[in-house]
Design a protein around this motif. Structure first.
Motif, PDB file in Angstrom:
ATOM      1  N   PHE A  35      29.364  38.455  26.452  1.00  0.00           N
ATOM      2  CA  PHE A  35      28.665  37.503  27.298  1.00  0.00           C
ATOM      3  C   PHE A  35      29.537  37.123  28.504  1.00  0.00           C
ATOM      4  O   PHE A  35      29.070  37.072  29.642  1.00  0.00           O
ATOM      5  N   ALA A  36      30.847  36.861  28.248  1.00  0.00           N
ATOM      6  CA  ALA A  36      31.759  36.486  29.328  1.00  0.00           C
ATOM      7  C   ALA A  36      31.928  37.623  30.327  1.00  0.00           C
ATOM      8  O   ALA A  36      31.928  37.405  31.546  1.00  0.00           O
ATOM      9  N   ALA A  37      32.043  38.835  29.812  1.00  0.00           N
ATOM     10  CA  ALA A  37      32.209  39.984  30.692  1.00  0.00           C
ATOM     11  C   ALA A  37      30.972  40.215  31.541  1.00  0.00           C
ATOM     12  O   ALA A  37      31.062  40.551  32.729  1.00  0.00           O
ATOM     13  N   ARG A  38      29.785  40.034  30.945  1.00  0.00           N
ATOM     14  CA  ARG A  38      28.531  40.258  31.655  1.00  0.00           C
ATOM     15  C   ARG A  38      28.343  39.275  32.803  1.00  0.00           C
ATOM     16  O   ARG A  38      27.745  39.602  33.826  1.00  0.00           O
ATOM     17  N   HIS A  39      28.872  38.063  32.642  1.00  0.00           N
ATOM     18  CA  HIS A  39      28.705  37.030  33.669  1.00  0.00           C
ATOM     19  C   HIS A  39      29.947  36.868  34.559  1.00  0.00           C
ATOM     20  O   HIS A  39      30.056  35.909  35.309  1.00  0.00           O
ATOM     21  N   GLY A  40      30.901  37.811  34.432  1.00  0.00           N
ATOM     22  CA  GLY A  40      32.061  37.795  35.311  1.00  0.00           C
ATOM     23  C   GLY A  40      33.083  36.732  34.998  1.00  0.00           C
ATOM     24  O   GLY A  40      33.890  36.379  35.864  1.00  0.00           O
ATOM     25  N   LEU A  41      33.081  36.222  33.777  1.00  0.00           N
ATOM     26  CA  LEU A  41      34.051  35.211  33.377  1.00  0.00           C
ATOM     27  C   LEU A  41      35.341  35.899  32.944  1.00  0.00           C
ATOM     28  O   LEU A  41      35.303  36.899  32.223  1.00  0.00           O
ATOM     29  N   THR A  42      36.461  35.373  33.374  1.00  0.00           N
ATOM     30  CA  THR A  42      37.760  35.945  33.016  1.00  0.00           C
ATOM     31  C   THR A  42      38.679  34.866  32.493  1.00  0.00           C
ATOM     32  O   THR A  42      38.457  33.670  32.727  1.00  0.00           O
ATOM     33  N   GLN A  43      39.737  35.302  31.821  1.00  0.00           N
ATOM     34  CA  GLN A  43      40.743  34.373  31.321  1.00  0.00           C
ATOM     35  C   GLN A  43      41.475  33.740  32.501  1.00  0.00           C
ATOM     36  O   GLN A  43      41.882  34.419  33.445  1.00  0.00           O
ATOM     37  N   SER A  44      41.629  32.401  32.476  1.00  0.00           N
ATOM     38  CA  SER A  44      42.187  31.692  33.631  1.00  0.00           C
ATOM     39  C   SER A  44      43.612  32.127  33.935  1.00  0.00           C
ATOM     40  O   SER A  44      44.034  32.134  35.087  1.00  0.00           O
ATOM     41  N   ALA A  45      44.410  32.469  32.939  1.00  0.00           N
ATOM     42  CA  ALA A  45      45.811  32.833  33.150  1.00  0.00           C
ATOM     43  C   ALA A  45      46.037  34.344  33.104  1.00  0.00           C
ATOM     44  O   ALA A  45      47.155  34.792  32.983  1.00  0.00           O
ATOM     45  N   ALA A  46      44.966  35.119  33.201  1.00  0.00           N
ATOM     46  CA  ALA A  46      45.106  36.567  33.104  1.00  0.00           C
ATOM     47  C   ALA A  46      45.816  37.124  34.329  1.00  0.00           C
ATOM     48  O   ALA A  46      45.687  36.597  35.440  1.00  0.00           O
ATOM     49  N   ARG A  47      46.581  38.197  34.131  1.00  0.00           N
ATOM     50  CA  ARG A  47      47.285  38.828  35.236  1.00  0.00           C
ATOM     51  C   ARG A  47      46.310  39.681  36.042  1.00  0.00           C
ATOM     52  O   ARG A  47      45.643  40.554  35.490  1.00  0.00           O
ATOM     53  N   PRO A  48      46.185  39.449  37.347  1.00  0.00           N
ATOM     54  CA  PRO A  48      45.269  40.260  38.154  1.00  0.00           C
ATOM     55  C   PRO A  48      45.837  41.654  38.394  1.00  0.00           C
ATOM     56  O   PRO A  48      46.984  41.945  38.059  1.00  0.00           O
ATOM     57  N   ARG A  49      45.030  42.487  38.976  1.00  0.00           N
ATOM     58  CA  ARG A  49      45.532  43.809  39.346  1.00  0.00           C
ATOM     59  C   ARG A  49      46.632  43.664  40.395  1.00  0.00           C
ATOM     60  O   ARG A  49      46.673  42.684  41.145  1.00  0.00           O
ATOM     61  N   LEU A  50      47.493  44.665  40.462  1.00  0.00           N
ATOM     62  CA  LEU A  50      48.658  44.578  41.333  1.00  0.00           C
ATOM     63  C   LEU A  50      48.248  44.384  42.789  1.00  0.00           C
ATOM     64  O   LEU A  50      48.821  43.538  43.493  1.00  0.00           O
ATOM     65  N   ARG A  51      47.268  45.148  43.255  1.00  0.00           N
ATOM     66  CA  ARG A  51      46.850  45.012  44.646  1.00  0.00           C
ATOM     67  C   ARG A  51      46.303  43.620  44.922  1.00  0.00           C
ATOM     68  O   ARG A  51      46.595  43.018  45.963  1.00  0.00           O
ATOM     69  N   THR A  52      45.528  43.090  43.986  1.00  0.00           N
ATOM     70  CA  THR A  52      44.995  41.736  44.133  1.00  0.00           C
ATOM     71  C   THR A  52      46.124  40.717  44.151  1.00  0.00           C
ATOM     72  O   THR A  52      46.119  39.764  44.945  1.00  0.00           O
ATOM     73  N   TYR A  53      47.090  40.925  43.286  1.00  0.00           N
ATOM     74  CA  TYR A  53      48.221  39.992  43.188  1.00  0.00           C
ATOM     75  C   TYR A  53      49.024  39.978  44.486  1.00  0.00           C
ATOM     76  O   TYR A  53      49.420  38.912  44.976  1.00  0.00           O
ATOM     77  N   ILE A  54      49.267  41.155  45.052  1.00  0.00           N
ATOM     78  CA  ILE A  54      49.995  41.227  46.325  1.00  0.00           C
ATOM     79  C   ILE A  54      49.234  40.470  47.409  1.00  0.00           C
ATOM     80  O   ILE A  54      49.819  39.732  48.213  1.00  0.00           O
ATOM     81  N   GLY A  55      47.905  40.632  47.432  1.00  0.00           N
ATOM     82  CA  GLY A  55      47.091  39.915  48.396  1.00  0.00           C
ATOM     83  C   GLY A  55      47.167  38.406  48.212  1.00  0.00           C
ATOM     84  O   GLY A  55      47.215  37.653  49.191  1.00  0.00           O
ATOM     85  N   GLN A  56      47.207  37.961  46.960  1.00  0.00           N
ATOM     86  CA  GLN A  56      47.305  36.522  46.691  1.00  0.00           C
ATOM     87  C   GLN A  56      48.639  35.961  47.177  1.00  0.00           C
ATOM     88  O   GLN A  56      48.695  34.860  47.734  1.00  0.00           O
ATOM     89  N   VAL A  57      49.710  36.702  46.977  1.00  0.00           N
ATOM     90  CA  VAL A  57      51.016  36.255  47.448  1.00  0.00           C
ATOM     91  C   VAL A  57      51.035  36.187  48.974  1.00  0.00           C
ATOM     92  O   VAL A  57      51.525  35.216  49.569  1.00  0.00           O
ATOM     93  N   TRP A  58      50.483  37.203  49.624  1.00  0.00           N
ATOM     94  CA  TRP A  58      50.465  37.230  51.079  1.00  0.00           C
ATOM     95  C   TRP A  58      49.638  36.070  51.648  1.00  0.00           C
ATOM     96  O   TRP A  58      50.005  35.480  52.667  1.00  0.00           O
ATOM     97  N   GLN A  59      48.530  35.734  50.990  1.00  0.00           N
ATOM     98  CA  GLN A  59      47.696  34.626  51.455  1.00  0.00           C
ATOM     99  C   GLN A  59      48.435  33.295  51.397  1.00  0.00           C
ATOM    100  O   GLN A  59      48.083  32.357  52.125  1.00  0.00           O
ATOM    101  N   ARG A  60      49.446  33.209  50.559  1.00  0.00           N
ATOM    102  CA  ARG A  60      50.198  31.957  50.406  1.00  0.00           C
ATOM    103  C   ARG A  60      51.516  31.966  51.159  1.00  0.00           C
ATOM    104  O   ARG A  60      52.413  31.195  50.853  1.00  0.00           O
TER     105      ARG A  60
END
Length: 323
Positions: A35-60
């Motif tokens: 159900f969580a996967a179908r509605h796009g719910l993810t674990q709040s502390a989950a590690r994002p993909r590397l490319r996403t993580y790099i983008g998050q660091v750059w945004q900050r």
């Protein structure tokens, strides 16, 4: 549908039943993950993909700089001299090293302008030394921030290295004055200090990321760091010319090769050859280094340290702040 299993006492009489799994809108608990996967719910502390993580660091990046600036401003507010300690601390270290090693132990032999040589070594190596020490504490000292807000944790070691960069930039003004005061000419070679410090900054960030992860889960490493960094200082030629000992180590060529690859001495040598003309043109043996070799070593260490450190820190992203 099968009946719930019944529990019996020793006499065989039923005493109760095991309840069926709870349901949410007709959906059993076993399908909550779907159900969580179908509605796009993810674990709040989950590690994002590397490319996403790099983008998050750059945004900050603005947050990283402002956080570092605020820390720098507040660091010395309780002392009378305030931010003057950013300059006084390395200068006092220079005075101590000059007294002990320059005068008492006479390690300045072979170096024509020992004071610019020593000041450059102390200021440049202190940048790496303090970055490593600060990085080791960057996560463990900010657990309340980590647990309260969601942001890429790599922002913290980056911020602490930026703090040291800001302090170095102030110290460099004093360094330039001292070098000029001892008769070194102002040449175009001085412009090379900009890419040198940029490469050293990248290297420091990589090492700080490694120590940040280790320090987050093994706080005892902070007790060992002073001994490790002191050994690194002595083997990096901060207070004496490493080339003076090349003849003594002639029978240990493997040790010479290790010392030549030492990133601490690589960045020191580049800084000295850019700022001190008498050192750049001296006949003092410098382990057989050429300027091109130094630059390749500096670039290689910066890439290896940053890429490896970032990956190593990123792999434990979801574990920081737990406990």
């Amino acid at each position: 549908m099968s009946h719930p299993e019944r529990l019996s006492s020793s006499g065989g009489e039923p005493v109760g039943t095991i309840a069926e799994p709870p349901r949410m809108n007709g959906m059993s608990s076993e399908s909550l993950a779907e159900f969580a996967a179908r509605h796009g719910l993810t674990q709040s502390a989950a590690r994002p993909r590397l490319r996403t993580y790099i983008g998050q660091v750059w945004q900050r990046r603005t947050f990283i700089w402002n956080f570092a600036s605020a820390k720098t401003t507040s660091m010395y507010t309780s002392s009378r001299l305030g931010q003057l300690w950013q300059v006084l601390t390395p200068l006092l270290n220079v005075g101590v090293y000059y007294l002990i090693f320059g005068l008492l132990m006479n390690t300045k032999r072979g170096v024509s302008d020992f004071m610019p040589f020593l000041v450059t070594g102390v200021f440049i190596f202190t940048f790496t030394q303090r970055s490593v020490t600060a990085g080791a504490k960057s996560v463990s000292n900010n657990l309340s921030l980590i647990r309260a807000l969601h942001f890429p944790r790599a922002s913290l070691p980056f911020s602490y290295v930026i703090i040291e960069l800001q302090q170095l930039l102030i110290s460099m003004i004093v360094l330039f004055i001292i070098v000029l005061a001892f008769g070194e000419p102002l040449t175009l070679h001085w412009l090379l200090i900009v890419p040198i410090l940029a490469l050293q900054l990248v290297f420091n960030m990589g090492v700080a990321l490694v120590l940040a992860r280790i320090g987050a889960f093994t706080p005892d490493v902070q007790q060992l760091l002073p001994f490790i960094l002191r050994t690194w200082l002595y083997t990096s030629g901060v207070i004496f010319a490493l080339g003076e000992f090349s003849k003594r180590l002639a029978d240990h060529s493997w040790l010479i090769e290790i010392l030549k690859l030492n990133p601490g001495s690589v960045y020191l040598e580049l800084a000295r050859t850019s700022l001190i003309e008498s050192y750049r043109t001296t006949d003092l043996p410098r382990w057989g280094w050429s300027d091109s070799n130094l630059w390749w070593y500096a670039i290689g260490w910066a890439i290896i340290a940053f890429a490896g450190g970032f990956w190593y820190f990123y792999r434990a992203e979801e574990r920081y702040g737990r406990g």
